[in-house]
Structures are given as structure tokens and as C-alpha cells.
Design an enzyme around this catalytic site. Structure first.
Site, PDB file in Angstrom:
ATOM      1  N   ARG A   1      50.330  15.952 -10.507  1.00 13.87           N
ATOM      2  CA  ARG A   1      51.401  16.511 -10.398  1.00 13.87           C
ATOM      3  C   ARG A   1      51.994  17.410 -10.227  1.00 13.87           C
ATOM      4  O   ARG A   1      51.358  18.684 -11.232  1.00 13.87           O
ATOM      5  CB  ARG A   1      52.199  16.692 -11.948  1.00 13.87           C
ATOM      6  CG  ARG A   1      53.843  16.861 -12.317  1.00 13.87           C
ATOM      7  CD  ARG A   1      54.122  16.310 -13.398  1.00 13.87           C
ATOM      8  NE  ARG A   1      55.174  16.886 -13.452  1.00 13.87           N
ATOM      9  CZ  ARG A   1      55.724  17.973 -14.452  1.00 13.87           C
ATOM     10  NH1 ARG A   1      54.939  19.467 -14.396  1.00 13.87           N
ATOM     11  NH2 ARG A   1      56.742  18.341 -14.012  1.00 13.87           N
TER      12      ARG A   1
ATOM     13  N   LYS B   1      49.653  25.970 -14.766  1.00 16.46           N
ATOM     14  CA  LYS B   1      49.541  26.351 -15.841  1.00 16.46           C
ATOM     15  C   LYS B   1      48.741  27.552 -16.774  1.00 16.46           C
ATOM     16  O   LYS B   1      47.625  27.976 -15.650  1.00 16.46           O
ATOM     17  CB  LYS B   1      48.724  24.925 -16.438  1.00 16.46           C
ATOM     18  CG  LYS B   1      49.966  24.106 -16.340  1.00 16.46           C
ATOM     19  CD  LYS B   1      50.243  23.221 -17.494  1.00 16.46           C
ATOM     20  CE  LYS B   1      51.393  21.905 -17.171  1.00 16.46           C
ATOM     21  NZ  LYS B   1      51.055  21.055 -17.533  1.00 16.46           N
TER      22      LYS B   1
HETATM   23  N1  PMM Z   1      53.950  19.411 -17.952  1.00 20.23           N
HETATM   24  C1  PMM Z   1      55.395  20.248 -17.509  1.00 20.23           C
HETATM   25  C2  PMM Z   1      56.780  19.330 -17.891  1.00 20.23           C
HETATM   26  N2  PMM Z   1      56.792  18.221 -17.160  1.00 20.23           N
HETATM   27  N3  PMM Z   1      55.020  16.397 -17.241  1.00 20.23           N
HETATM   28  C3  PMM Z   1      53.700  15.305 -17.253  1.00 20.23           C
HETATM   29  N4  PMM Z   1      53.539  14.091 -16.898  1.00 20.23           N
HETATM   30  N5  PMM Z   1      52.581  16.376 -17.155  1.00 20.23           N
HETATM   31  C4  PMM Z   1      52.592  17.632 -17.737  1.00 20.23           C
HETATM   32  O1  PMM Z   1      51.749  18.557 -17.244  1.00 20.23           O
HETATM   33  C5  PMM Z   1      53.720  18.044 -17.616  1.00 20.23           C
HETATM   34  C6  PMM Z   1      55.108  17.360 -17.212  1.00 20.23           C
HETATM   35  C7  PMM Z   1      54.792  21.826 -17.505  1.00 20.23           C
HETATM   36  O2  PMM Z   1      55.871  22.359 -16.960  1.00 20.23           O
HETATM   37  P1  PMM Z   1      56.417  22.647 -15.310  1.00 20.23           P
HETATM   38  O3  PMM Z   1      57.422  21.176 -15.251  1.00 20.23           O
HETATM   39  O4  PMM Z   1      56.620  23.661 -14.805  1.00 20.23           O
HETATM   40  O5  PMM Z   1      54.779  22.113 -14.356  1.00 20.23           O
END
Ligand code: PMM
Length: 407
Positions: A242, A206
Site C-alpha cells: 500500500r 512512514k
Molecule cells: N497505514 C495507514 C493508514 N491505513 N491501512 C493498512 N491496511 N495498513 C497500513 O499500514 C496503514 C493503513 C497510515 O496512514 P496513511 O494512509 O497516510 O499511509
């Protein structure tokens, strides 16, 4: 060890890996690789949350992800589906996904919570504000604001029929958060873990991690910072992280696990070593901090004259938590500041009137839990001047609150 969720974006335009895995074969191969690297769950998304990404219909989203989910489930992988659409969540769960990861916490699609309630799936309720993740970044106190928001999402999910055991909270790193807000959230993660369900943390690649790197470094150079923040999240009580690059974060978490194992096996006085996933020490019993006889005037009570004239309340609090190290370090940062606690108690007593001293005790208990390191509080509210027609010396209510069991 905490769970590692590997990110599989089956999208042409995600911010760091868009376009890499749009083909089902490439996506499946990448999921297999992440599993071999130590991923516990594969989190599949078919729609990018990147600012400016093209919105797609749930039908297109499903076309991208369902064949992939079916194959991963067939191969025994645990799958989470990253979607804001109830129809996609329903189809993904039918295809074998066991978790629905909704970055809007069920706010985007009015059918989402009821849809998940009707399945056995878990739901990730994430904190976010608007569609534009770069906008709307004003907070009074980011960890407390996010906690309040997620507590409200928890109530909405409970009302829709999803039990707490099927919820996972996520503070939503990078979603409508200024750079400093993300660090404050990491520092205040205890507020989110206190909501009563496991917490997922997603810092991977991020933007705020870019501040740690030389100017001009791109998102692919954020892996070490991702592993470090995932490790910090684990130390602050996260149940899962994640990430895009599974290998680096798994290695960091294994280092934590190995060190903690060495600590558990160590000989000698317990205070020589401290488990790295606990902010407090390992001395038992931990000291309790008591503040007795805190006096404040309030307008609580059922009788009209109590509301009109007010009366004196006397409060005793006993706090327990991770204060053990304070006895060895002589550092105020390792315990709770009782002056600040007393002031906070007075603010609650002088605040909005309630009918019952039980409610007042509960509010005071919640205020005590806002202090880092405090894990439980026993609160006694005395009302020595209660206007009853019989001579008496005191009336009290005592109530215990603890992290996870309140809010
Ligand atoms: N960040 C992204 C997408 N989905 N879901 C959860 N639960 N938490 C997150 O921080 C989150 C998410 C941002 O995009 P990416 O898929 O490219 O990391």
C-alpha cells in the site's frame, strides 16, 4: 507481480498528503493517475490515523468518500475503503468497494466483523494497539506478538462468519512499533504469511524510513525507501503493498519480476541462480533435516498418575523448507539450527501439560514452524512408558504441519 494499492486520503489532515485531495474532483483525478501508473486497487480513507487528527463522524466520513468511490467503481477501478466504522464500511461496499481495510482489525467498532460478514467484501485485519500510534511500543518478539494478535483476529473474524478466503492480514507498520520493531517485522514477515491468507504491507512514507535519510528530510523524500521496503516485502512473501507514490514502487517490483523471469529462463545448474522472492535456493529436492530421539520429561496424559508422576517422551522431527542453498554456501543462516530445534522441542514437552499426544505433537510442530525457512515439519511423539496394563514397547503419534495450514 504482487498487487499495488494506491493510497487516496480524502482527508484534510493525513500525515503526508492531508489536504491534497479533499475535493472529490481532485481525489478522482489522483486515483486515475495512480491507475495509469500501475495501481491495482485504490485504498480510500476519509479519516486520518495521524496522531492528533480530528476525529470525524461516520456521516462526515461517508460524505467525503462515497461520491469518490461511486465514480471510481463506475470507471472500473477496484476500491478498498480504509475505515474503522461499520456504517461506513456498509455504505462503501454498497457503493462498490470490494475491500474493507480496518486498521483496528475489527476491534474499534463491535459491528464491523458482522457487517463485513454480511457482504461479499474482503477485510484487511491490521495489527494495531491503541489510538496513539506512537505509544505502547513494548514487545517480547514483535513478529511473534503480531502473529499471535492476528491469529486471534482471524478467529474472531471466522466466528463472525467471514471465511479465511475473504481475509487479508497486515502487520501494521508504524502502528505502535518502535523504529527497530518495523525492521524486525519486515525480517519476520514469514510469520505473518504463515497465517493462511494474503499479507498486505504498508511502509509508505512512514516515520521509521526517516532513519535512512539525512536529518531534516521530510516525508515526501521517503519514496525510494518506500519502494525499497515494498520490494523487500515482496521478497518476503507479501501479496500486496500500500503506497502513496505508485510509480516508484511499481518500477521496483517490475525489476524483481524481470530478474525472476531471467532466472526462470536461465540455463545451467539450478543453484547458480536463486529466485529473488524465495529465501531458499532452487535445487530440488531440498535437504530435509531430521532430529530423532529427543528425550524430555513431561506430565501429559489423561491418567492422574501421568499428570502426577510424569514420564519420558521421545520425539522425532523432520523439517523441510528452503534449505537448498546451505549445501552450496556452507552457511548456517541458510538452514535450520538443529540444536535450537531440539531445545525448543524440549521446552514444549516440559511445558504446560495436555491430555493427548496429538496435541503435544501439534504444539511441537508449531514450535518448529517458528524457525525461519522451515515450511513443514513431521513430528512423531513416542510414549514408551505409557502406564497401560498390557506389555508393549511403544506408542506413537505422527503429525505433519505446514505453513499456511496451521496456527
Ligand atoms: N497505514 C495507514 C493508514 N491505513 N491501512 C493498512 N491496511 N495498513 C497500513 O499500514 C496503514 C493503513 C497510515 O496512514 P496513511 O494512509 O497516510 O499511509
Amino acid at each position: 507481480m504482487i498487487e499495488v494499492w494506491g493510497i487516496l486520503n480524502v482527508t484534510p489532515d493525513s500525515f503526508s498528503d492531508g489536504g491534497l485531495f479533499t475535493d472529490a474532483g481532485a481525489a478522482i483525478a489522483h486515483a486515475r493517475r495512480m491507475r495509469a501508473q500501475g495501481a491495482d486497487v485504490i485504498d480510500i480513507g476519509g479519516e486520518s490515523t495521524r496522531p492528533g487528527a480530528t476525529p470525524i463522524t461516520p456521516a462526515e466520513e461517508q460524505e467525503r468518500i462515497l461520491p469518490v468511490i461511486e465514480e471510481l467503481v463506475r470507471e472500473g477501478m477496484r476500491v478498498s475503503v480504509d475505515t474503522v466504522h461499520a456504517a461506513t464500511a456498509r455504505a462503501a461496499v454498497a457503493a462498490g468497494a470490494e475491500i474493507v481495510n480496518d486498521v483496528t482489525g475489527g476491534r474499534h467498532d463491535p459491528d464491523m466483523l458482522a457487517t463485513v460478514a454480511a457482504t461479499d467484501a474482503k477485510i484487511v485485519l491490521m495489527h494495531s494497539r491503541g489510538i496513539d500510534v506512537l505509544a505502547d511500543t513494548e514487545y517480547d518478539d514483535v513478529a511473534a506478538d503480531v502473529r499471535r494478535h492476528l491469529a486471534a483476529r482471524r478467529e474472531a473474524a471466522l466466528a463472525a462468519g467471514i471465511p479465511l478466503e475473504r481475509m487479508i492480514f497486515d502487520p501494521g507498520f508504524g502502528f505502535s512499533k518502535g523504529a527497530d520493531d518495523n525492521w524486525r517485522l519486515l525480517a519476520g514477515l514469514g510469520q505473518i504469511t504463515g497465517l493462511g491468507a494474503p499479507v498486505l504491507v504498508g511502509t509508505s512514507r512512514k516515520r521509521f524510513l526517516g532513519d535512512l535519510l539525512p536529518e531534516g528530510a521530510d516525508a515526501s523524500e521517503r519514496e525510494a525507501a518506500t519502494a525499497a521496503t515494498s520490494l523487500l516485502a515482496a521478497q518476503h512473501g507479501a501479496a500486496a503493498v500500500r503506497v502513496h507514490d505508485v510509480t516508484s514502487t511499481v518500477a521496483a517490483l517490475r525489476a524483481l519480476e524481470r530478474t525472476n523471469r531471467a532466472i526462470d529462463e536461465s540455463v545451467g545448474p539450478a543453484h547458480w541462480v536463486t529466485r529473488l522472492d524465495e529465501t531458499g535456493g532452487s535445487i530440488t529436492p531440498a535437504p530435509a533435516v531430521r532430529v530423532d530421539g529427543i528425550r524430555a520429561r513431561g506430565f501429559h496424559g489423561v491418567l492422574p498418575e501421568e499428570r502426577r508422576d510424569g514420564q519420558e517422551f521421545v520425539i522425532d522431527v523432520e523439517l523441510r523448507g528452503k534449505f537448498a542453498n546451505a549445501a552450496y554456501t556452507d552457511d548456517l543462516g541458510h538452514t535450520v539450527n538443529y540444536a535450537a530445534v531440539a531445545e525448543s522441542v524440549v521446552r514444549v514437552v516440559e511445558g504446560d501439560p495436555v491430555d493427548l499426544i496429538e496435541t503435544l505433537a501439534r504444539r511441537i510442530g508449531d514450535a518448529c514452524l517458528e524457525f525461519p525457512l522451515v515450511e513443514n515439519a513431521s513430528v512423531t511423539v513416542h510414549k514408551p512408558s505409557a502406564p497401560i496394563p498390557v506389555p508393549f514397547t511403544d506408542v506413537t503419534v505422527t503429525l505433519d504441519v505446514s505453513r499456511g495450514g496451521t496456527a
